[in-house]
Design a protein around this motif. Structure first.
Motif, PDB file in Angstrom:
ATOM      1  N   UNK A 157     -40.786 -31.092 -18.133  1.00  0.00           N
ATOM      2  CA  UNK A 157     -40.233 -29.788 -17.797  1.00  0.00           C
ATOM      3  C   UNK A 157     -38.715 -29.821 -17.848  1.00  0.00           C
ATOM      4  N   UNK A 158     -38.094 -28.726 -17.457  1.00  0.00           N
ATOM      5  CA  UNK A 158     -36.638 -28.633 -17.481  1.00  0.00           C
ATOM      6  C   UNK A 158     -36.072 -29.191 -16.184  1.00  0.00           C
ATOM      7  N   UNK A 159     -35.737 -30.482 -16.202  1.00  0.00           N
ATOM      8  CA  UNK A 159     -35.165 -31.152 -15.024  1.00  0.00           C
ATOM      9  C   UNK A 159     -36.039 -30.914 -13.786  1.00  0.00           C
ATOM     10  N   UNK A 160     -37.351 -31.042 -13.976  1.00  0.00           N
ATOM     11  CA  UNK A 160     -38.286 -30.649 -12.922  1.00  0.00           C
ATOM     12  C   UNK A 160     -39.086 -31.805 -12.325  1.00  0.00           C
ATOM     13  N   UNK A 161     -38.860 -33.032 -12.767  1.00  0.00           N
ATOM     14  CA  UNK A 161     -39.663 -34.148 -12.297  1.00  0.00           C
ATOM     15  C   UNK A 161     -39.335 -34.570 -10.880  1.00  0.00           C
ATOM     16  N   UNK A 162     -40.160 -35.445 -10.290  1.00  0.00           N
ATOM     17  CA  UNK A 162     -39.942 -35.933  -8.930  1.00  0.00           C
ATOM     18  C   UNK A 162     -38.553 -36.529  -8.743  1.00  0.00           C
ATOM     19  N   UNK A 163     -37.911 -36.158  -7.650  1.00  0.00           N
ATOM     20  CA  UNK A 163     -36.540 -36.602  -7.375  1.00  0.00           C
ATOM     21  C   UNK A 163     -36.556 -37.994  -6.747  1.00  0.00           C
ATOM     22  N   UNK A 164     -35.720 -38.873  -7.290  1.00  0.00           N
ATOM     23  CA  UNK A 164     -35.599 -40.240  -6.787  1.00  0.00           C
ATOM     24  C   UNK A 164     -34.410 -40.410  -5.855  1.00  0.00           C
ATOM     25  N   UNK A 211     -37.749 -48.862  -5.179  1.00  0.00           N
ATOM     26  CA  UNK A 211     -38.330 -47.593  -5.616  1.00  0.00           C
ATOM     27  C   UNK A 211     -39.521 -47.931  -6.496  1.00  0.00           C
ATOM     28  N   UNK A 212     -40.693 -47.439  -6.118  1.00  0.00           N
ATOM     29  CA  UNK A 212     -41.916 -47.705  -6.878  1.00  0.00           C
ATOM     30  C   UNK A 212     -42.285 -46.450  -7.664  1.00  0.00           C
ATOM     31  N   UNK A 241     -31.442 -47.532 -10.735  1.00  0.00           N
ATOM     32  CA  UNK A 241     -32.117 -48.424 -11.676  1.00  0.00           C
ATOM     33  C   UNK A 241     -32.344 -49.791 -11.036  1.00  0.00           C
ATOM     34  N   UNK A 242     -31.380 -50.266 -10.279  1.00  0.00           N
ATOM     35  CA  UNK A 242     -31.555 -51.541  -9.583  1.00  0.00           C
ATOM     36  C   UNK A 242     -32.670 -51.446  -8.546  1.00  0.00           C
ATOM     37  N   UNK A 243     -32.765 -50.330  -7.858  1.00  0.00           N
ATOM     38  CA  UNK A 243     -33.836 -50.152  -6.875  1.00  0.00           C
ATOM     39  C   UNK A 243     -35.203 -50.154  -7.548  1.00  0.00           C
TER      40      UNK A 243
END
Length: 209
Positions: free
Chosen positions: A146-153, A193-194, A185-187
């Motif tokens: 989607x348009x910048x709609x994915x799960x927020x990390x 972050x899983x 990215x390191x997490x």
């Protein structure tokens, strides 16, 4: 011994976030390997950054292919050949199709210059200024097609000053991106972050709604 995360970075422009990631690897702040740069503009400055960092490049021109799906299929072959575990979008100005999104669902992330879900899409900094908001920021999220709609990390906020212009605000946002993106990215690399858990949870929520 745990195998290091293998990363491909997709970029179309100057490559300042690519540089921030490679600098983090070289300084030891990012425990991963950047194996490939994918770029749709062979003349873009990010290509020189990749060459200087010793990162292999896959350069292409979309007009040389009959469709988006066609060039993404070739990109996917390169990603699989390099055993890429994470795709990192860093100013990649192409709409992605199901070819890449499905293959790398839950393993593809993007950085966006706003506090999503506010101001998705192009010109997010300009959108924030035009709307007169007092706070904006940076979001790192999973790509879902989607348009910048994915799960927020991760997100980080920034106060907009009365003197800010689009140029000055963009510069301040870039500074945050260059710090936050390598940290996320390191997490992912160290398991803090899983992505699989987050992506699976989002997918289940979507099925319920």
């Amino acid at each position: 011994m745990i195998e290091r995360l293998r990363i491909a970075v997709f970029a179309s422009g100057s490559g300042s976030n690519f540089q921030a990631l490679t600098d983090a690897v070289q300084s030891g702040k990012l425990d991963a390997d950047i194996e490939l740069l994918v770029c749709d503009k062979p003349e873009a400055p990010v290509v020189q950054r990749a060459e200087a960092a010793g990162v292999e490049t896959f350069l292409f021109r979309p007009k040389d292919y009959p469709s988006r799906e066609a060039y993404e299929a070739e990109i996917l072959e390169r990603l699989r050949d390099k055993k890429i575990g994470l795709v990192v979008l860093a100013g990649y100005m192409r709409i992605l199709t199901h070819v890449l999104v499905d293959a790398y669902w839950g393993r593809m992330i993007n950085v966006h210059p706003s506090l999503l879900p506010s101001f998705p899409g192009l010109h997010a900094v300009r959108q924030a200024l035009n709307h007169g908001v007092k706070i904006t920021g940076v979001t790192v999220h999973i790509v879902d097609g989607g348009l910048d709609s994915g799960p927020i990390l991760a997100q980080r906020a920034l106060v907009i000053g009365p003197e800010d212009t689009e140029e000055t605000l963009a510069e301040r946002i870039h500074e945050i991106e260059h710090e936050l993106y390598p940290q996320v990215v390191q997490a992912i690399a160290d398991g803090s972050i899983k992505l699989d858990d987050i992506a699976t949870s989002k997918e289940k929520d979507g099925m319920k709604s």
